[in-house]
Design a protein around this motif. Structure first.
Motif, PDB file in Angstrom:
ATOM      1  N   MET A 185       0.852  -1.198   0.000  1.00  0.00           N
ATOM      2  CA  MET A 185       0.000   0.000   0.000  1.00  0.00           C
ATOM      3  C   MET A 185       0.883   1.242   0.000  1.00  0.00           C
ATOM      4  N   GLY A 186       0.553   2.222  -0.839  1.00  0.00           N
ATOM      5  CA  GLY A 186       1.339   3.434  -0.901  1.00  0.00           C
ATOM      6  C   GLY A 186       1.276   4.213   0.395  1.00  0.00           C
ATOM      7  N   ALA A 187       2.353   4.949   0.667  1.00  0.00           N
ATOM      8  CA  ALA A 187       2.451   5.682   1.930  1.00  0.00           C
ATOM      9  C   ALA A 187       1.367   6.741   2.062  1.00  0.00           C
ATOM     10  N   VAL A 188       1.060   7.433   0.965  1.00  0.00           N
ATOM     11  CA  VAL A 188       0.035   8.481   1.022  1.00  0.00           C
ATOM     12  C   VAL A 188      -1.331   7.870   1.332  1.00  0.00           C
ATOM     13  N   GLY A 189      -1.672   6.801   0.619  1.00  0.00           N
ATOM     14  CA  GLY A 189      -2.943   6.127   0.881  1.00  0.00           C
ATOM     15  C   GLY A 189      -3.015   5.591   2.297  1.00  0.00           C
ATOM     16  N   LEU A 190      -1.897   5.077   2.785  1.00  0.00           N
ATOM     17  CA  LEU A 190      -1.851   4.523   4.138  1.00  0.00           C
ATOM     18  C   LEU A 190      -2.086   5.602   5.189  1.00  0.00           C
ATOM     19  N   LEU A 191      -1.571   6.791   4.931  1.00  0.00           N
ATOM     20  CA  LEU A 191      -1.763   7.903   5.867  1.00  0.00           C
ATOM     21  C   LEU A 191      -3.248   8.194   6.063  1.00  0.00           C
ATOM     22  N   TYR A 192      -3.992   8.175   4.954  1.00  0.00           N
ATOM     23  CA  TYR A 192      -5.411   8.486   5.045  1.00  0.00           C
ATOM     24  C   TYR A 192      -6.245   7.300   5.516  1.00  0.00           C
ATOM     25  N   VAL A 193      -5.698   6.097   5.390  1.00  0.00           N
ATOM     26  CA  VAL A 193      -6.323   4.954   6.050  1.00  0.00           C
ATOM     27  C   VAL A 193      -6.317   5.177   7.557  1.00  0.00           C
ATOM     28  N   GLY A 194      -5.180   5.648   8.081  1.00  0.00           N
ATOM     29  CA  GLY A 194      -5.117   5.960   9.502  1.00  0.00           C
ATOM     30  C   GLY A 194      -6.145   6.993   9.902  1.00  0.00           C
ATOM     31  N   ALA A 195      -6.306   8.021   9.069  1.00  0.00           N
ATOM     32  CA  ALA A 195      -7.255   9.096   9.380  1.00  0.00           C
ATOM     33  C   ALA A 195      -8.692   8.595   9.402  1.00  0.00           C
ATOM     34  N   VAL A 196      -9.087   7.844   8.390  1.00  0.00           N
ATOM     35  CA  VAL A 196     -10.485   7.428   8.305  1.00  0.00           C
ATOM     36  C   VAL A 196     -10.801   6.347   9.327  1.00  0.00           C
ATOM     37  N   LEU A 197      -9.841   5.485   9.650  1.00  0.00           N
ATOM     38  CA  LEU A 197     -10.085   4.507  10.714  1.00  0.00           C
ATOM     39  C   LEU A 197     -10.292   5.206  12.049  1.00  0.00           C
ATOM     40  N   PHE A 198      -9.500   6.238  12.305  1.00  0.00           N
ATOM     41  CA  PHE A 198      -9.646   6.996  13.541  1.00  0.00           C
ATOM     42  C   PHE A 198     -11.046   7.612  13.631  1.00  0.00           C
ATOM     43  N   ILE A 199     -11.498   8.229  12.549  1.00  0.00           N
ATOM     44  CA  ILE A 199     -12.818   8.849  12.523  1.00  0.00           C
ATOM     45  C   ILE A 199     -13.917   7.803  12.673  1.00  0.00           C
ATOM     46  N   ASN A 200     -13.752   6.668  11.993  1.00  0.00           N
ATOM     47  CA  ASN A 200     -14.777   5.626  12.092  1.00  0.00           C
ATOM     48  C   ASN A 200     -14.828   5.021  13.486  1.00  0.00           C
ATOM     49  N   GLY A 201     -13.671   4.919  14.141  1.00  0.00           N
ATOM     50  CA  GLY A 201     -13.671   4.448  15.514  1.00  0.00           C
ATOM     51  C   GLY A 201     -14.421   5.382  16.432  1.00  0.00           C
ATOM     52  N   LEU A 202     -14.205   6.679  16.249  1.00  0.00           N
ATOM     53  CA  LEU A 202     -14.930   7.666  17.038  1.00  0.00           C
ATOM     54  C   LEU A 202     -16.430   7.600  16.763  1.00  0.00           C
ATOM     55  N   MET A 203     -16.782   7.319  15.514  1.00  0.00           N
ATOM     56  CA  MET A 203     -18.192   7.157  15.185  1.00  0.00           C
ATOM     57  C   MET A 203     -18.788   5.957  15.917  1.00  0.00           C
ATOM     58  N   LEU A 204     -18.061   4.862  15.954  1.00  0.00           N
ATOM     59  CA  LEU A 204     -18.574   3.641  16.577  1.00  0.00           C
ATOM     60  C   LEU A 204     -18.748   3.783  18.088  1.00  0.00           C
ATOM     61  N   VAL A 205     -17.928   4.605  18.718  1.00  0.00           N
ATOM     62  CA  VAL A 205     -18.098   4.803  20.167  1.00  0.00           C
ATOM     63  C   VAL A 205     -19.053   5.946  20.466  1.00  0.00           C
ATOM     64  N   GLY A 206     -19.616   6.562  19.436  1.00  0.00           N
ATOM     65  CA  GLY A 206     -20.637   7.575  19.618  1.00  0.00           C
ATOM     66  C   GLY A 206     -20.138   8.992  19.770  1.00  0.00           C
ATOM     67  N   ALA A 207     -18.842   9.228  19.498  1.00  0.00           N
ATOM     68  CA  ALA A 207     -18.292  10.577  19.661  1.00  0.00           C
ATOM     69  C   ALA A 207     -18.555  11.468  18.449  1.00  0.00           C
ATOM     70  N   ILE A 208     -18.797  10.852  17.278  1.00  0.00           N
ATOM     71  CA  ILE A 208     -19.022  11.595  16.039  1.00  0.00           C
ATOM     72  C   ILE A 208     -20.293  11.061  15.384  1.00  0.00           C
TER      73      ILE A 208
END
Length: 211
Positions: free
Chosen positions: A1-24
């Protein structure tokens, strides 16, 4: 996986995790899922079109679609209210593919760190399968916390190391990542089972079934 794509994988996983715990709220998280999902579909398509039949390049790009389709699917669910079982069962397909890719990282590509990372992703998507595909709602917060913890471990940190030319892989580093992931799963389990109810369901109400 390219480094740029991987960076945004980290970002969207973080946001989705916050969504799952009800913060977003779901629709707020869905916007980033559209952006990153689109990127993770367009980029591998361009890579494959320019690969000139090179199977190694095509293999490297193929796994990106697993992420891209997942994020686009999440976004569509948030904005339409469509039932989420389909995403849950697609997640099981991702589990199988991620496991194969992880094994190949060890055996074919001699990259044990990313071998472990792909197996961590397999565990994460298996949790998505349990929550969405099988309706195990009691695991929603656990899945959210695990997503938050591993977002940086498997996305943000290795992406920056790759971008800076500092990435190294060996069995020792792979073991450290595996232990960190195991501790993250244990912490996520404890936090998830002691969490307060979410402000907003992370998936449409009709998308879950009784466990």
């Amino acid at each position: 996986m390219g480094a740029v794509g991987l960076l945004y994988v980290g970002a969207v996983l973080f946001i989705n995790g916050l969504m799952l715990v009800g913060a977003i709220p779901g629709k707020s998280a869905g916007i980033l899922n559209f952006f990153v999902g689109g990127m993770q579909v367009i980029f591998p398509t361009l890579i494959i079109l320019g690969a000139d039949g090179d199977l190694a390049i095509i293999f490297g790009a193929a796994g990106l679609y697993l992420f891209g389709f997942t994020y686009l699917y999440v976004a569509i669910l948030q904005f339409t209210g469509i039932s989420g079982e389909g995403l849950g069962w697609f997640s099981l397909f991702v589990v199988l593919c991620a496991t194969v890719i992880g094994v190949l990282q060890f055996t074919l590509l001699d990259d044990p760190v990313f071998g472990v990372i792909w197996l961590i992703w397999a565990v994460l998507w298996f949790l998505f399968f349990l929550v969405l595909g099988l309706g195990k709602d009691s695991l929603t917060h656990t899945t959210g916390w695990f997503t938050i913890f591993i977002s940086h471990m498997t996305g943000t940190i290795p992406a920056f190391l790759l971008l800076l030319g500092e990435y190294e892989t060996n069995a020792g580093y792979a073991l450290i990542v595996a232990l960190a992931a195991a501790l993250s799963l244990a912490a996520a389990w404890m936090l998830g089972h002691g969490a307060l109810p979410a402000r907003e369901s992370p998936v449409p109400a009709e998308s879950t079934r009784s466990a």
